[in-house]
Design a protein around this motif. Structure first.
Motif, PDB file in Angstrom:
ATOM      1  N   GLY A 109       0.814  -1.213   0.000  1.00 36.82           N
ATOM      2  CA  GLY A 109       0.000   0.000   0.000  1.00 36.82           C
ATOM      3  C   GLY A 109       0.842   1.255   0.000  1.00 36.82           C
ATOM      4  O   GLY A 109       0.575   2.203  -0.754  1.00 36.82           O
ATOM      5  N   ILE A 110       1.875   1.259   0.824  1.00 36.96           N
ATOM      6  CA  ILE A 110       2.769   2.423   0.882  1.00 36.96           C
ATOM      7  C   ILE A 110       3.476   2.607  -0.461  1.00 36.96           C
ATOM      8  O   ILE A 110       3.530   3.722  -0.996  1.00 36.96           O
ATOM      9  CB  ILE A 110       3.792   2.273   2.034  1.00 36.96           C
ATOM     10  CG1 ILE A 110       3.080   2.354   3.382  1.00 36.96           C
ATOM     11  CG2 ILE A 110       4.892   3.321   1.924  1.00 36.96           C
ATOM     12  CD1 ILE A 110       3.947   1.934   4.565  1.00 36.96           C
ATOM     13  N   ALA A 111       4.015   1.516  -1.012  1.00 42.91           N
ATOM     14  CA  ALA A 111       4.722   1.602  -2.295  1.00 42.91           C
ATOM     15  C   ALA A 111       3.788   2.072  -3.403  1.00 42.91           C
ATOM     16  O   ALA A 111       4.159   2.918  -4.220  1.00 42.91           O
ATOM     17  CB  ALA A 111       5.339   0.249  -2.654  1.00 42.91           C
ATOM     18  N   SER A 112       2.581   1.540  -3.428  1.00 46.39           N
ATOM     19  CA  SER A 112       1.611   1.944  -4.456  1.00 46.39           C
ATOM     20  C   SER A 112       1.298   3.429  -4.345  1.00 46.39           C
ATOM     21  O   SER A 112       1.280   4.145  -5.357  1.00 46.39           O
ATOM     22  CB  SER A 112       0.316   1.132  -4.328  1.00 46.39           C
ATOM     23  OG  SER A 112       0.569  -0.235  -4.557  1.00 46.39           O
ATOM     24  N   PHE A 113       1.064   3.893  -3.135  1.00 47.55           N
ATOM     25  CA  PHE A 113       0.754   5.306  -2.930  1.00 47.55           C
ATOM     26  C   PHE A 113       1.916   6.190  -3.381  1.00 47.55           C
ATOM     27  O   PHE A 113       1.720   7.165  -4.117  1.00 47.55           O
ATOM     28  CB  PHE A 113       0.420   5.566  -1.454  1.00 47.55           C
ATOM     29  CG  PHE A 113       0.166   7.014  -1.151  1.00 47.55           C
ATOM     30  CD1 PHE A 113      -1.028   7.604  -1.516  1.00 47.55           C
ATOM     31  CD2 PHE A 113       1.133   7.790  -0.514  1.00 47.55           C
ATOM     32  CE1 PHE A 113      -1.264   8.948  -1.248  1.00 47.55           C
ATOM     33  CE2 PHE A 113       0.912   9.127  -0.250  1.00 47.55           C
ATOM     34  CZ  PHE A 113      -0.292   9.712  -0.617  1.00 47.55           C
ATOM     35  N   VAL A 114       3.120   5.843  -2.956  1.00 49.99           N
ATOM     36  CA  VAL A 114       4.289   6.662  -3.302  1.00 49.99           C
ATOM     37  C   VAL A 114       4.533   6.641  -4.814  1.00 49.99           C
ATOM     38  O   VAL A 114       4.781   7.691  -5.428  1.00 49.99           O
ATOM     39  CB  VAL A 114       5.544   6.186  -2.531  1.00 49.99           C
ATOM     40  CG1 VAL A 114       6.811   6.829  -3.063  1.00 49.99           C
ATOM     41  CG2 VAL A 114       5.383   6.470  -1.049  1.00 49.99           C
ATOM     42  N   ILE A 115       4.434   5.484  -5.429  1.00 49.84           N
ATOM     43  CA  ILE A 115       4.674   5.390  -6.875  1.00 49.84           C
ATOM     44  C   ILE A 115       3.611   6.156  -7.654  1.00 49.84           C
ATOM     45  O   ILE A 115       3.928   6.879  -8.608  1.00 49.84           O
ATOM     46  CB  ILE A 115       4.759   3.914  -7.312  1.00 49.84           C
ATOM     47  CG1 ILE A 115       6.061   3.304  -6.775  1.00 49.84           C
ATOM     48  CG2 ILE A 115       4.665   3.776  -8.827  1.00 49.84           C
ATOM     49  CD1 ILE A 115       6.150   1.812  -6.893  1.00 49.84           C
ATOM     50  N   PRO A 143       5.608  -2.254  -9.005  1.00 50.30           N
ATOM     51  CA  PRO A 143       6.586  -3.316  -8.740  1.00 50.30           C
ATOM     52  C   PRO A 143       6.386  -3.896  -7.334  1.00 50.30           C
ATOM     53  O   PRO A 143       7.044  -3.510  -6.378  1.00 50.30           O
ATOM     54  CB  PRO A 143       7.927  -2.602  -8.892  1.00 50.30           C
ATOM     55  CG  PRO A 143       7.635  -1.169  -8.583  1.00 50.30           C
ATOM     56  CD  PRO A 143       6.223  -0.929  -9.027  1.00 50.30           C
ATOM     57  N   TYR A 144       5.452  -4.840  -7.225  1.00 51.29           N
ATOM     58  CA  TYR A 144       5.069  -5.382  -5.925  1.00 51.29           C
ATOM     59  C   TYR A 144       6.143  -6.273  -5.318  1.00 51.29           C
ATOM     60  O   TYR A 144       6.096  -6.595  -4.131  1.00 51.29           O
ATOM     61  CB  TYR A 144       3.737  -6.140  -6.055  1.00 51.29           C
ATOM     62  CG  TYR A 144       2.836  -5.937  -4.877  1.00 51.29           C
ATOM     63  CD1 TYR A 144       2.149  -4.745  -4.700  1.00 51.29           C
ATOM     64  CD2 TYR A 144       2.681  -6.926  -3.920  1.00 51.29           C
ATOM     65  CE1 TYR A 144       1.332  -4.538  -3.609  1.00 51.29           C
ATOM     66  CE2 TYR A 144       1.860  -6.725  -2.823  1.00 51.29           C
ATOM     67  CZ  TYR A 144       1.199  -5.548  -2.674  1.00 51.29           C
ATOM     68  OH  TYR A 144       0.388  -5.345  -1.589  1.00 51.29           O
ATOM     69  N   GLY A 145       7.136  -6.660  -6.126  1.00 50.33           N
ATOM     70  CA  GLY A 145       8.246  -7.446  -5.583  1.00 50.33           C
ATOM     71  C   GLY A 145       8.975  -6.712  -4.475  1.00 50.33           C
ATOM     72  O   GLY A 145       9.526  -7.332  -3.560  1.00 50.33           O
ATOM     73  N   ILE A 146       8.939  -5.386  -4.530  1.00 53.67           N
ATOM     74  CA  ILE A 146       9.560  -4.577  -3.473  1.00 53.67           C
ATOM     75  C   ILE A 146       8.822  -4.800  -2.154  1.00 53.67           C
ATOM     76  O   ILE A 146       9.438  -4.985  -1.105  1.00 53.67           O
ATOM     77  CB  ILE A 146       9.547  -3.085  -3.867  1.00 53.67           C
ATOM     78  CG1 ILE A 146      10.370  -2.861  -5.129  1.00 53.67           C
ATOM     79  CG2 ILE A 146      10.047  -2.209  -2.726  1.00 53.67           C
ATOM     80  CD1 ILE A 146      10.159  -1.506  -5.775  1.00 53.67           C
ATOM     81  N   ALA A 147       7.500  -4.792  -2.203  1.00 51.12           N
ATOM     82  CA  ALA A 147       6.697  -5.002  -0.990  1.00 51.12           C
ATOM     83  C   ALA A 147       6.853  -6.425  -0.464  1.00 51.12           C
ATOM     84  O   ALA A 147       6.920  -6.641   0.756  1.00 51.12           O
ATOM     85  CB  ALA A 147       5.231  -4.707  -1.285  1.00 51.12           C
ATOM     86  N   ILE A 148       6.925  -7.386  -1.370  1.00 45.33           N
ATOM     87  CA  ILE A 148       7.102  -8.783  -0.944  1.00 45.33           C
ATOM     88  C   ILE A 148       8.457  -8.933  -0.238  1.00 45.33           C
ATOM     89  O   ILE A 148       8.548  -9.570   0.816  1.00 45.33           O
ATOM     90  CB  ILE A 148       6.982  -9.735  -2.151  1.00 45.33           C
ATOM     91  CG1 ILE A 148       5.554  -9.672  -2.729  1.00 45.33           C
ATOM     92  CG2 ILE A 148       7.355 -11.163  -1.755  1.00 45.33           C
ATOM     93  CD1 ILE A 148       5.396 -10.336  -4.078  1.00 45.33           C
ATOM     94  N   ALA A 149       9.486  -8.332  -0.813  1.00 47.37           N
ATOM     95  CA  ALA A 149      10.818  -8.411  -0.196  1.00 47.37           C
ATOM     96  C   ALA A 149      10.833  -7.711   1.157  1.00 47.37           C
ATOM     97  O   ALA A 149      11.343  -8.259   2.137  1.00 47.37           O
ATOM     98  CB  ALA A 149      11.863  -7.798  -1.128  1.00 47.37           C
TER      99      ALA A 149
END
Length: 170
Positions: A109-115, A143-149
């Motif tokens: 969620g954070i990554a999606s918002f920032v991107i 790039p959801y791989g960032i959140a998974i990692a």
């Protein structure tokens, strides 16, 4: 030796997947394959009972089934689905799996918002010349791989193999 494999292979595969997803919007299949094979090898060498290994496999296949539906609905990428399932294999049906999935959701969620916020300013960022990968600025995917990692890194100390590896060092 088992502890070294646990402490190196899992984080290294997640880091490779995250960086690859960030810069190319793809997650290499080899990262997911190595995670799965390494789990089976490490779990066997650590003496994990077959029933427990089976539960880890069941957890991974359950996550993969949900991810397959999300992929079929074009909500999730195939690489993300494979990485999430192979990472889940390391957590099994354990409270650590829920912890991992919650962290993935939060970081996603954070990554999606920032991107998405960055993409609204893509023309300014390109004009100024800020060093942000084109995959972040121009791609239609996240790039959801960032959140998974990130979720994997944070939840990993709660995983059964991490705990077993720590115990083997004592």
């Amino acid at each position: 030796m088992i502890a070294a494999a646990v402490f190196v292979i899992f984080p290294l595969c997640l880091a490779i997947a995250a960086f690859s997803d960030l810069f190319t919007m793809t997650i290499p299949n080899r990262a997911s394959i190595i995670l799965a094979i390494a789990f089976l090898g490490v779990a066997t060498l650590a003496g994990m009972p077959l029933f427990v290994m089976g539960m880890h496999l069941a957890a991974a296949f359950s996550v993969l089934a949900v991810c397959f539906v999300l992929f079929a609905l074009s909500i999730m990428g195939g690489g993300d689905a494979k990485l999430l399932a192979s990472t889940s294999l390391w957590f099994g049906f354990d409270p650590a799996l829920v912890e991992f999935l919650v962290y993935v959701g939060i970081f996603g969620g954070i990554a999606s918002f920032v991107i998405l916020l960055i993409r609204t300013q893509a023309h300014v960022i390109l004009a100024v010349g800020l060093p942000i990968p084109n995959s972040i600025l121009l791609a239609k995917k996240i790039p959801y791989g960032i959140a998974i990692a990130a979720g994997g890194f944070i939840a990993f100390p709660s995983s059964p193999l991490f705990i077993a590896a720590l115990e083997s060092l004592k």
